[in-house]
Scaffold this motif. Structure first.
Motif, PDB file in Angstrom:
ATOM      1  N   LYS A  47       0.820  -1.219   0.000  1.00 54.07           N
ATOM      2  CA  LYS A  47       0.000   0.000   0.000  1.00 54.07           C
ATOM      3  C   LYS A  47       0.861   1.280   0.000  1.00 54.07           C
ATOM      4  N   SER A  48       2.124   1.124  -0.237  1.00 58.21           N
ATOM      5  CA  SER A  48       3.033   2.277  -0.300  1.00 58.21           C
ATOM      6  C   SER A  48       2.936   3.169   0.927  1.00 58.21           C
ATOM      7  N   ILE A  49       3.190   2.593   2.066  1.00 60.73           N
ATOM      8  CA  ILE A  49       3.183   3.398   3.290  1.00 60.73           C
ATOM      9  C   ILE A  49       4.601   3.450   3.879  1.00 60.73           C
ATOM     10  N   ASN A  50       5.074   4.661   4.087  1.00 62.29           N
ATOM     11  CA  ASN A  50       6.373   4.904   4.746  1.00 62.29           C
ATOM     12  C   ASN A  50       7.607   4.367   4.008  1.00 62.29           C
ATOM     13  N   ILE A  51       7.467   4.065   2.736  1.00 57.40           N
ATOM     14  CA  ILE A  51       8.608   3.477   2.015  1.00 57.40           C
ATOM     15  C   ILE A  51       9.731   4.495   1.825  1.00 57.40           C
ATOM     16  N   GLN A  52       9.389   5.665   1.254  1.00 52.71           N
ATOM     17  CA  GLN A  52      10.413   6.680   0.989  1.00 52.71           C
ATOM     18  C   GLN A  52      11.062   7.134   2.297  1.00 52.71           C
ATOM     19  N   LYS A  53      10.227   7.190   3.334  1.00 48.67           N
ATOM     20  CA  LYS A  53      10.706   7.772   4.587  1.00 48.67           C
ATOM     21  C   LYS A  53      11.817   6.952   5.216  1.00 48.67           C
ATOM     22  N   ILE A  54      11.775   5.649   5.023  1.00 49.19           N
ATOM     23  CA  ILE A  54      12.842   4.794   5.574  1.00 49.19           C
ATOM     24  C   ILE A  54      14.203   5.308   5.096  1.00 49.19           C
ATOM     25  N   PHE A  55      14.280   5.597   3.802  1.00 47.49           N
ATOM     26  CA  PHE A  55      15.573   5.973   3.234  1.00 47.49           C
ATOM     27  C   PHE A  55      15.935   7.417   3.551  1.00 47.49           C
ATOM     28  N   LYS A  56      14.923   8.224   3.734  1.00 40.73           N
ATOM     29  CA  LYS A  56      15.210   9.597   4.141  1.00 40.73           C
ATOM     30  C   LYS A  56      15.741   9.639   5.566  1.00 40.73           C
ATOM     31  N   ILE A  57      15.153   8.776   6.400  1.00 40.47           N
ATOM     32  CA  ILE A  57      15.660   8.698   7.775  1.00 40.47           C
ATOM     33  C   ILE A  57      17.107   8.209   7.755  1.00 40.47           C
ATOM     34  N   ALA A  58      17.364   7.200   6.923  1.00 44.28           N
ATOM     35  CA  ALA A  58      18.730   6.678   6.823  1.00 44.28           C
ATOM     36  C   ALA A  58      19.693   7.802   6.447  1.00 44.28           C
ATOM     37  N   LEU A  59      19.334   8.568   5.427  1.00 45.38           N
ATOM     38  CA  LEU A  59      20.210   9.648   4.970  1.00 45.38           C
ATOM     39  C   LEU A  59      20.410  10.697   6.065  1.00 45.38           C
ATOM     40  N   ALA A  60      19.313  11.042   6.723  1.00 47.96           N
ATOM     41  CA  ALA A  60      19.400  12.044   7.783  1.00 47.96           C
ATOM     42  C   ALA A  60      20.333  11.577   8.885  1.00 47.96           C
ATOM     43  N   LYS A  61      20.219  10.286   9.253  1.00 46.86           N
ATOM     44  CA  LYS A  61      21.060   9.785  10.334  1.00 46.86           C
ATOM     45  C   LYS A  61      22.519   9.683   9.902  1.00 46.86           C
ATOM     46  N   ILE A  62      22.750   9.291   8.657  1.00 43.80           N
ATOM     47  CA  ILE A  62      24.129   9.139   8.185  1.00 43.80           C
ATOM     48  C   ILE A  62      24.859  10.477   8.221  1.00 43.80           C
ATOM     49  N   PHE A  63      24.191  11.532   7.762  1.00 45.89           N
ATOM     50  CA  PHE A  63      24.865  12.840   7.675  1.00 45.89           C
ATOM     51  C   PHE A  63      24.469  13.781   8.810  1.00 45.89           C
ATOM     52  N   SER A  64      23.783  13.243   9.834  1.00 44.92           N
ATOM     53  CA  SER A  64      23.322  14.060  10.962  1.00 44.92           C
ATOM     54  C   SER A  64      22.563  15.294  10.478  1.00 44.92           C
TER      55      SER A  64
END
Ligand SMILES: Nc1nc2c(ncn2[C@@H]2O[C@H](COP(=O)(O)OP(=O)(O)OP(=O)(O)O)[C@@H](O)[C@H]2O)c(=O)[nH]1
Ligand SMILES: [Mg+2]
Lengths: 231, 527
Positions: free
Chosen positions: A171-188
């Motif tokens: 149902k396309s829920i929260n898919i993009q956000k997983i990777f955005k969170i990853a990016l945010a955490k990687i680069f603070s």
């Protein structure tokens, strides 16, 4: 005369785009939906049918921003026990490792312990992210069950210091956000999208998690991951 | 010394009889005695206690002498090779000139003409056997079988000849990084202490060993055995090279005979003189070699032979000449170049490094007449004022130069702009070291506006008037991004500037990237 003609032909050399390479590992038990999540994120396709992953799958997604290209290299490891010897392919060199479990099968959450232990042994620098899949099926289940699972998942999250996301590939829920969170955490980076905390909703918790690690480790991964430029 | 004289006697004797015997007694070659006759035989023999026995049997040898030759084993001391037969070869290899092979004849008593003489010698030999009894014999046929297969040997020797050629042209390798000037410079270049230290140690070592003399090994191959001789000779003929004035002299004297009626030698592809400082223009050598048949020569090289010019007569014959390499030559002047340019219509490569008597006039005449010229090096340490924009403009106008060496010349921003506009697209390698008149307004802007789109190596050491390297760095990063990396060779000062600028640019880029990413992750998503 010749010179002026030539002049028009010559323009300033083009601006060199930055390229940021990020490798992300996807691990978890068989049939939890790792391959589905990767294919959905890269190709925006969802397939009902299950095809077992043999060994490791690899896909790339390039995100073009104004000055920068982000390239996500996704390493999807088959969940069958026999592929555990290929775990280094998914874990080593990854800036983030996504641990997936099936929200409808609590035993797959139980297994995350072992996946995390093994992956951490190979790469303790990677940002862990805990992802519960098949949220679309999960919401149809008993409310008490949902509460139980959510609570356990959050406990795991605390221990792993990992952001927690419930998602649905179907149902396309929260898919993009997983990777955005990853990016945010990687680069603070500062992320402002709102968290979702209530049981029964597609959980999205990231603010409390994953920052300790990236602060403690004098962020070598974030500085090395940003390469300018790379072809 | 008695032994050598003795050997000589035999050699002489053998020469007289060899062919006779071959024709009348034994049909050549007698397979039975050929070592290579069958693989089984070979292995059993190699294991046998006395391989010498087999080895000493010359294929032409008549069996009745076998007993005698047994006694003469010990004479094998220094004669390691007999004729090596290649299985595919039905006739023994002919020996054009005396080769060490002949020494082996000692073991062929057959060649002795008189029986009484022979008996005397036999006694002598028996005593020799006693004297040398405790000496260990050299294992015969030590050459590995592959060295007896001409095709393989040919390959080996081909590589050897290439290697020798390279040894002279080491500094020609266009994509090898130049040695750093100091340890600090190495540190800047390699950005890693271990690597820098290693490179710098290497530099110091080569500096210390610069007197190392390169052994002409291809030449030595002639004396191994007949096959080696036969295989190596064509390579030596093709690429004639002299590092020794005496050898050149002998060759000059012999050349008329060699290249004359017998036609044993063919015109070489390249002719090289290497560091012949002593040879002077008036020498007889130059007179002798001026008549060499050089109609096929493609490469002519006088490497640091300061006092001699290639004889004029050569340029009239050598229509195929493509490469002329004359670094460090004091005699070359404009007149020589004007004359040469009249004949060298196929010239592609002209190296006049440190030829300090050459000026614009000579270069313009070359540029006008040698339309195929792709490489020119005019780099010099003194008299830079002789090469100016005039040369540069002419080269840009009339040729399609790919590699341009202008180190230490008095070229200016104007000349370089003109050259770049006309010919920049072709240039892959550009050396502007020590061009003290160049400023920030030429090379940095020229690359920044992509006037040298194909540049792969840029040398900009000691450009005292350049301190703005922003565009150089941008160009370098862009080339790297497009997968055609550019190598910039520079001095300590400019390397440092480049490093600082690169850091600055990367920092700006990183800030850009982070702000772009922040924006992206916070975008509203419907998904
Ligand atoms: N309803 C629903 N089904 C899903 C979802 N994600 C995956 N599936 C289904 O779950 C099954 C397994 O998915 P896969 O992605 O192949 O599982 P996997 O983790 O890659 O399995 P292995 O390769 O064996 O490790 C497939 O039939 C998918 O269609 C989801 O979000 N919702
Ligand atoms: Mg799979």
């Amino acid at each position: 005369m010749v010179a002026s003609e030539e002049h028009e032909k010559h323009q300033q050399i083009p601006f060199v785009r930055n390229q940021v390479d990020i490798q992300v590992g996807l691990v978890g038990d068989a049939q939890v939906g790792k391959t589905s999540l990767m294919v959905k994120y890269v190709q925006n396709i969802f397939d009902e049918e299950y095809t077992q992953t043999l060994g490791v799958n690899f896909l790339k997604r390039k995100v073009n921003l104004r000055s920068t290209d982000i390239v996500f290299s996704l390493m999807d490891l088959g969940g069958q026990r026999e592929f555990i010897n290929m775990l280094p392919l998914a874990a080593v060199g990854s800036a983030a490792i996504i641990f997936l479990f099936d929200l409808t099968r609590p035993e797959t959450l139980e297994s995350v312990k072992e996946w995390y232990r093994q992956a951490y042994g190979l790469n303790n620098q990677a940002i862990p992210i805990l992802v519960g899949t098949k949220y679309d099926l999960f919401i149809d289940l008993d409310e008490e069950y949902q509460r139980q699972v959510s609570k356990t998942a959050l406990d795991y999250s605390e221990v792993m210091d990992a952001p927690l996301v419930f998602c649905s590939t179907a149902k396309s829920i929260n898919i993009q956000k997983i990777f955005k969170i990853a990016l945010a955490k990687i680069f603070s980076l500062t992320l402002t999208i709102s968290e979702i905390k209530d049981t029964g909703d597609p959980i999205l918790l990231y603010k409390r998690f994953g920052s300790k690690l990236s602060k403690n480790k004098s962020s070598p991964s974030s500085s090395t991951k940003l390469k300018t430029p790379r072809a | 010394m008695r032994l050598p004289t003795l050997i000589n006697k035999y050699i002489n004797n053998k020469r007289g009889h060899d062919s006779q015997i071959t024709d009348s007694i034994t049909p050549p070659p007698m397979k039975k005695f050929s070592r290579e006759s069958s693989p089984n035989e070979r292995t059993s023999r190699s294991r046998s206690a006395s391989p010498t026995k087999y080895r000493r049997r010359h294929p032409y040898q008549v069996p009745k002498h076998v007993t005698i030759s047994k006694d003469t084993k010990s004479l094998q001391l220094n004669t390691t090779h007999t004729v090596a037969f290649y299985e595919g070869l039905s006739t023994p290899v002919e020996s054009p000139v005396t080769t060490p092979e002949r020494i082996n004849i000692v073991t062929t008593p057959l060649t002795s003409p008189r029986p009484d003489f022979y008996d005397k010698e036999l006694n002598f030999r028996t005593s020799l056997v006693k004297n040398f009894a405790d000496l260990k014999l050299q294992q015969p046929f030590q050459t590995h079988p592959i060295f007896r297969i001409p095709e393989i040997l040919d390959n080996i020797i081909k590589h050897l000849s290439l290697h020798e050629k390279e040894a002279i042209n080491l500094n020609e390798n266009p994509f090898k990084r130049r040695a750093p000037e100091t340890y600090q410079h190495a540190l800047l270049l390699y950005k890693d202490e271990v690597k820098a230290k290693k490179v710098w140690d290497e530099v110091l070592k080569t500096k210390r060993n610069s007197n190392f003399v390169y052994e002409p090994s291809l030449y030595n191959c002639l004396s191994v055995n007949k096959i080696w001789y036969r295989v190596a000779l064509p390579y030596l003929q093709k690429e004639l090279m002299f590092r020794d004035a005496n050898k050149l002299k002998r060759f000059g004297e012999l050349s008329k005979g060699i290249y004359g009626k017998k036609k044993k030698f063919t015109s070489p592809n390249s002719f090289t003189l290497y560091k012949l400082h002593q040879v002077a223009p008036g020498d007889q050598i130059m007179e002798d070699i001026s008549t060499l048949p050089l109609q096929n020569v493609k490469t002519l090289q006088f490497y640091i032979c300061p006092n001699i010019l290639p004889p004029r007569s050569w340029f009239h014959v050598a229509q195929n000449l493509q490469k002329v390499i004359l670094p460090g030559n004091r005699k070359i002047n404009d007149r020589f170049l004007i004359e040469a340019s009249l004949n060298l219509t196929n010239l592609k490569y002209l190296d006049l490094r440190a030829c300090e008597n050459v000026s614009d006039v000579g270069i313009v005449s070359i540029a006008l007449r040698c339309k195929k010229l792709e490489f020119i090096n005019l780099g010099r340490h003194s008299r830079g004022e002789l090469i100016t924009d005039v040369s540069l403009v002419a080269l840009g106008k009339y040729t399609n130069i790919v590699t341009l060496g202008m180190a230490g010349c008095n070229i200016t921003d104007n000349g370089l702009w003109d050259f770049a506009q006309r010919n920049g697209d072709n240039v892959k390698r550009l050396s502007l070291n020590n061009c003290k008149l160049l400023t920030n307004f030429s090379i940095p802007y020229l690359v920044g506006f992509n006037y040298f789109p194909n540049l792969a190596v840029l040398e900009i050491k000691n450009l005292v008037n350049i301190d703005d390297v922003k565009w150089l760095v941008k160009f370098m990063l862009w080339k790297k991004y497009s997968n055609h990396p550019l190598l910039i060779e520079s001095c300590h000062r400019i390397t440092k500037l480049l490093g600082i600028e690169e850091k600055k640019i990367k920092k700006t880029n990183a800030i850009c990237a982070l702000s772009d990413m922040s924006e992206w992750i916070n975008e509203d998503e419907s998904l």
